[in-house]
Structures are given as C-alpha cells and as structure tokens.
Design an enzyme around this catalytic site. Structure first.
Site, PDB file in Angstrom:
ATOM      1  N   ARG A   1      34.976 -27.729 -13.915  1.00 14.97           N
ATOM      2  CA  ARG A   1      35.146 -27.791 -12.451  1.00 14.97           C
ATOM      3  C   ARG A   1      34.182 -26.890 -11.689  1.00 14.97           C
ATOM      4  O   ARG A   1      34.427 -26.491 -10.552  1.00 14.97           O
ATOM      5  CB  ARG A   1      36.579 -27.466 -12.047  1.00 14.97           C
ATOM      6  CG  ARG A   1      37.553 -28.463 -12.633  1.00 14.97           C
ATOM      7  CD  ARG A   1      38.854 -28.515 -11.855  1.00 14.97           C
ATOM      8  NE  ARG A   1      39.644 -29.612 -12.376  1.00 14.97           N
ATOM      9  CZ  ARG A   1      40.337 -29.541 -13.499  1.00 14.97           C
ATOM     10  NH1 ARG A   1      40.371 -28.433 -14.205  1.00 14.97           N
ATOM     11  NH2 ARG A   1      41.010 -30.585 -13.913  1.00 14.97           N
TER      12      ARG A   1
ATOM     13  N   LYS B   1      22.026 -30.879  -2.931  1.00 15.94           N
ATOM     14  CA  LYS B   1      22.250 -32.238  -3.440  1.00 15.94           C
ATOM     15  C   LYS B   1      21.920 -32.249  -4.926  1.00 15.94           C
ATOM     16  O   LYS B   1      20.834 -31.844  -5.320  1.00 15.94           O
ATOM     17  CB  LYS B   1      21.330 -33.248  -2.743  1.00 15.94           C
ATOM     18  CG  LYS B   1      21.858 -33.786  -1.444  1.00 15.94           C
ATOM     19  CD  LYS B   1      20.995 -34.962  -0.997  1.00 15.94           C
ATOM     20  CE  LYS B   1      21.460 -35.535   0.323  1.00 15.94           C
ATOM     21  NZ  LYS B   1      20.603 -36.644   0.777  1.00 15.94           N
TER      22      LYS B   1
ATOM     23  N   GLU C   1       6.581 -34.601   0.387  1.00 12.14           N
ATOM     24  CA  GLU C   1       7.767 -34.028   1.058  1.00 12.14           C
ATOM     25  C   GLU C   1       7.321 -33.039   2.147  1.00 12.14           C
ATOM     26  O   GLU C   1       7.942 -32.932   3.201  1.00 12.14           O
ATOM     27  CB  GLU C   1       8.698 -33.321   0.060  1.00 12.14           C
ATOM     28  CG  GLU C   1       9.212 -34.178  -1.103  1.00 12.14           C
ATOM     29  CD  GLU C   1      10.356 -35.133  -0.743  1.00 12.14           C
ATOM     30  OE1 GLU C   1      10.644 -35.316   0.452  1.00 12.14           O
ATOM     31  OE2 GLU C   1      10.938 -35.719  -1.682  1.00 12.14           O
TER      32      GLU C   1
ATOM     33  N   ARG D   1      21.492 -34.012   8.900  1.00 13.14           N
ATOM     34  CA  ARG D   1      20.751 -33.860   7.648  1.00 13.14           C
ATOM     35  C   ARG D   1      20.013 -35.146   7.274  1.00 13.14           C
ATOM     36  O   ARG D   1      19.034 -35.124   6.544  1.00 13.14           O
ATOM     37  CB  ARG D   1      21.712 -33.443   6.519  1.00 13.14           C
ATOM     38  CG  ARG D   1      20.977 -33.200   5.211  1.00 13.14           C
ATOM     39  CD  ARG D   1      21.880 -32.702   4.103  1.00 13.14           C
ATOM     40  NE  ARG D   1      21.097 -32.566   2.880  1.00 13.14           N
ATOM     41  CZ  ARG D   1      21.363 -31.733   1.889  1.00 13.14           C
ATOM     42  NH1 ARG D   1      22.419 -30.958   1.967  1.00 13.14           N
ATOM     43  NH2 ARG D   1      20.604 -31.681   0.827  1.00 13.14           N
TER      44      ARG D   1
ATOM     45  N   HIS E   1      12.531 -42.290   2.864  1.00 14.23           N
ATOM     46  CA  HIS E   1      13.262 -42.392   1.597  1.00 14.23           C
ATOM     47  C   HIS E   1      14.050 -43.689   1.429  1.00 14.23           C
ATOM     48  O   HIS E   1      14.379 -44.066   0.309  1.00 14.23           O
ATOM     49  CB  HIS E   1      14.212 -41.198   1.428  1.00 14.23           C
ATOM     50  CG  HIS E   1      13.504 -39.962   0.946  1.00 14.23           C
ATOM     51  ND1 HIS E   1      12.531 -39.341   1.695  1.00 14.23           N
ATOM     52  CD2 HIS E   1      13.605 -39.248  -0.209  1.00 14.23           C
ATOM     53  CE1 HIS E   1      12.083 -38.281   1.025  1.00 14.23           C
ATOM     54  NE2 HIS E   1      12.714 -38.204  -0.136  1.00 14.23           N
TER      55      HIS E   1
ATOM     56  N   HIS F   1      12.786 -44.808  -1.857  1.00 15.43           N
ATOM     57  CA  HIS F   1      13.662 -44.813  -3.040  1.00 15.43           C
ATOM     58  C   HIS F   1      13.730 -46.203  -3.681  1.00 15.43           C
ATOM     59  O   HIS F   1      13.788 -46.332  -4.908  1.00 15.43           O
ATOM     60  CB  HIS F   1      15.086 -44.380  -2.662  1.00 15.43           C
ATOM     61  CG  HIS F   1      15.306 -42.902  -2.802  1.00 15.43           C
ATOM     62  ND1 HIS F   1      16.344 -42.252  -2.191  1.00 15.43           N
ATOM     63  CD2 HIS F   1      14.630 -41.952  -3.493  1.00 15.43           C
ATOM     64  CE1 HIS F   1      16.293 -40.956  -2.494  1.00 15.43           C
ATOM     65  NE2 HIS F   1      15.259 -40.755  -3.273  1.00 15.43           N
TER      66      HIS F   1
END
Ligand SMILES: NC(=O)c1ccc[n+]([C@@H]2O[C@H](COP(=O)([O-])OP(=O)(O)OC[C@H]3O[C@@H](n4cnc5c(N)ncnc54)[C@H](O)[C@@H]3O)[C@@H](O)[C@H]2O)c1
Ligand SMILES: [Zn+2]
Length: 346
Positions: free
Chosen positions: A109, A131, A173, A225, A232, A236
């Site tokens: 956890r 992330k 980036e 955010r 992307h 992606h």
C-alpha cells in the site's frame, strides 16, 4: 521527508539519504542496464552509502514499461523482505521513474520513493508531479497512480553519456513547457537553437519550475494540470502505434514533437492561434526534431488509440490547445474529422 523541491538539488550537495529519514526497511535501487553502466558509478561516487542498497534491474526501454517488469520488481522486493519502511530509489529515465513510482505506490500500500532522473526528459518532466504508470495492451500509461516522489535529485552530469537522440527527445518536453506557459522562454530556446550547450542548467531549472508550478496547484489533474498535455493527445496515439508496429519505435519526445505540430494546426482552427505563431511553431519543431513517418493507412488505428486515451470523456476527444505562443487553454473538444485532417496535413 522533504516535499518535491523546485530547484535542482545536486547529488554532491546533499547526502542522498538525508531526504529519506525514517527509512529502516532497506534501500532498493531500481535501474536498467544503461543506467547501471553509466549512472550507477557516478551515483556511488557521490553517495557511497548506497553501496549497501539492493539493486533491482529491469531491461531498458518503453517496451519494458509493463506489468512483467513490475512483477520482477515486486518479486525482488518481496525476496528481500522489503517492508513499509523501505525506500525505492529510481535511477533512470522516464521509464524507470514511471514504473518505479508505480511499483512503490502499491507495494504494501505504498513505500517511499526517490527519483534520480538521468535523461533530459525525466529531469525536466517525468520525474516530477507524481504521475506513475505502465503501458497495458499497447496503450500508453493505461495503468497507473498518482504518487509524488519524496525527493527528486537532478544532476545534469548524468547527461554526458546520454545519446544525442535522447537529449533531443527531452527537448520536446522543454519546447512544450515554453509553448504552453512562457513566451520569453520560447525566445531563449530559439536563441539557443534548442540545445543545452550554453544555458543547459537554466533551461533545466526553468522547465522544472514550469512543470512543478502547474502540478503543485492541481496534483490530480482535475483541471489546469491538463495544459501539460499539449501535443500528447495525438502524440501518445502516434507513439502507441509506433510501439505496436515499428521494429525500432520512435521515442516519446519524437512523438510529442509530431503531436505538437498537429495540435498547433488544430489550435489555429479552433482556438485562434495566430497564423504567425503557427508558422513559427511548425518552422522550429520541424527544423529541430526528426520527422515521424505517418502512412495514411495508419490514421484509423491512430484515431482508435486516441479514443482510448484516459483524457477523454464520453467518446469526445479532449485537447489542450494554444491561444498563442506561451498561452494554452484546456478542454477543447475536437471533431474526429478535424483531427484526421490535422494528421493528414502533417
Ligand atoms: N510521469 C510523467 O509525468 C511523465 C512525463 C513525461 C514522460 N513520461 C514517460 O517517460 C518515458 C520516456 O522517458 P525517457 O525519454 O527518459 O526514456 P527512457 O527511460 O526509456 O530512457 C531512454 C534511454 O536512455 C537510457 N539512459 C538513461 N539515462 C542514461 C544516461 N545518463 N546515459 C546513457 N543512457 C541513459 C535508458 O536506459 C534508455 O535506453 C515515457 O514512458 C513517457 O511516457 C512520464
Ligand atoms: Zn510527455
């Protein structure tokens, strides 16, 4: 524990484990064959206390950002009786930071983790903001969590052994940070020809500042955010397609560079990005980054990857687009036909 820190913390300035007080269950060092060869010796020289850490190695590259690698990491942690007070140190690029962060976030956890990014891309982006994740069934980052690293150490020295192609991938980036948030920064990047030669540390610091200012205000990507997703949504999908079909898949930053061109086109159609800004973006991104080959037959499958993107709601494709250079806005919903047109134009 320290919170994520904005400025570069160099390894040689701070004993590594000072940032990880409360670690009593063993220290584990996650790396791949390249960071073992090039970065581990540098790390051990500045932080000899880490010689006692248990090394966990996975194979490098995006194709190994998988649940199989996680199985190996969790098995090694279990074998060494890692407990809740253990610490996982990720020494590597975005793949190591993403997968290590993910494994740390769910093992018993959640255990502490530190990122020591060794690629430009991970120094300016992937190591920060919490992330974590892995790819699943060919879809990028489909499985993941939010878990901030306890500390991030940025040591630009690691870049000395990083191949030029990887530096450029990170530069994508960096360009994104400038385009979404800071026109003056974009000007600096142009003056530097998008290289780190003269202002490397300034560029790394500036990008970290932009990324962490955004993620601090909206850690769980409820709203603002999302501006970091510029380039992307399409990027992606192109990257996932290449990972699935190409023998030598394109790099994350290369896909994002292509994605930024396509999404700048969309920005000029639906978000009012001035023609002059569009021309400038296309000029620089095409001059700096290698072109991605996109066959027309690939477009339907790339579109399918896009509809699988986590950022979409109710089947609509959500984009962050540019109002102008230095200013992005979230939550544009774009028509499939328009996106196909942008891909074809690219
Ligand atoms: N979590 C986030 O917020 C976030 C943000 C951006 C990107 N990412 C993810 O990051 C990943 C890309 O990261 P990346 O570009 O760092 O790729 P990577 O981790 O695959 O590293 C690139 C290559 O360089 C090697 N390498 C790393 N450091 C080296 C060094 N100092 N010297 C020599 N070789 C070295 C690695 O072994 C690898 O082969 C993608 O999976 C992307 O989705 C995550
Ligand atoms: Zn990215």
């Amino acid at each position: 524990m320290r919170n994520e820190t904005v400025n570069i913390i160099k390894l040689n300035l701070i004993p590594l484990l000072r940032g990880a007080r409360g670690v009593s269950g063993g220290v584990f060092l996650l790396l791949d064959e390249n960071t073992r060869k090039h970065c581990l010796p540098v790390l051990l020289k500045t932080s000899p206390e880490l010689k006692k850490a248990k090394i966990i190695q996975i194979a490098s590259g995006e194709k190994n950002k998988t649940i199989e690698s996680c199985n190996h990491i969790w098995a090694e942690l279990t074998k060494s009786n890692a407990d809740r007070n253990s610490l996982l140190i990720n020494l590597g690029g975005g793949v190591i930071c993403d997968i290590g962060g993910f494994c740390a976030s769910v093992y018993k956890r959640g255990i502490k983790h530190i990122n020591i990014p060794t690629t430009l891309l991970s120094m300016v982006d992937a190591a920060w903001g919490g992330k974590t994740g892995i790819d699943f069934q060919d879809i990028k980052n489909l499985i993941g969590t939010f878990k901030k690293p306890d500390v991030v150490f940025v040591e630009p020295k690691f870049l000395k052994t990083l191949p030029d192609r990887q530096i450029l991938s990170g530069m994508a980036e960096v360009a994104k940070h400038a385009l979404i948030a800071d026109k003056k920064y974009w000007k600096l990047l142009k003056e530097e020809n998008f290289t780190l030669k003269r202002s490397g540390e300034k560029i790394i610091n500036k990008s970290i500042e932009i990324k962490t200012n955004i993620t601090r205000k909206d850690p769980l990507e409820k709203s603002q955010r999302k501006i970091l997703n510029f380039g992307h949504t399409i990027g992606h999908a192109i990257e996932s397609y290449s990972n699935k079909y190409d023998k030598d898949p394109i790099l994350h930053g290369e896909a994002i560079a292509a994605g930024m061109i396509c999404e700048a086109l969309l920005s000029s159609i639906v978000a009012g990005l001035p023609q002059k800004d569009l021309n400038e973006i296309i000029y620089w991104i095409s001059a700096v980054f290698p072109p991605v080959k996109l066959n027309e037959e690939a477009i339907p499958e790339i579109m399918k990857f896009m509809t699988n993107d986590k950022k979409n709601k109710e089947g609509k494709i959500n984009f962050t687009l540019l109002k102008r250079i230095g200013k992005a806005e979230i939550d544009y919903e774009c028509d499939v036909k328009l996106i196909e047109k942008a891909l074809k134009t690219y």
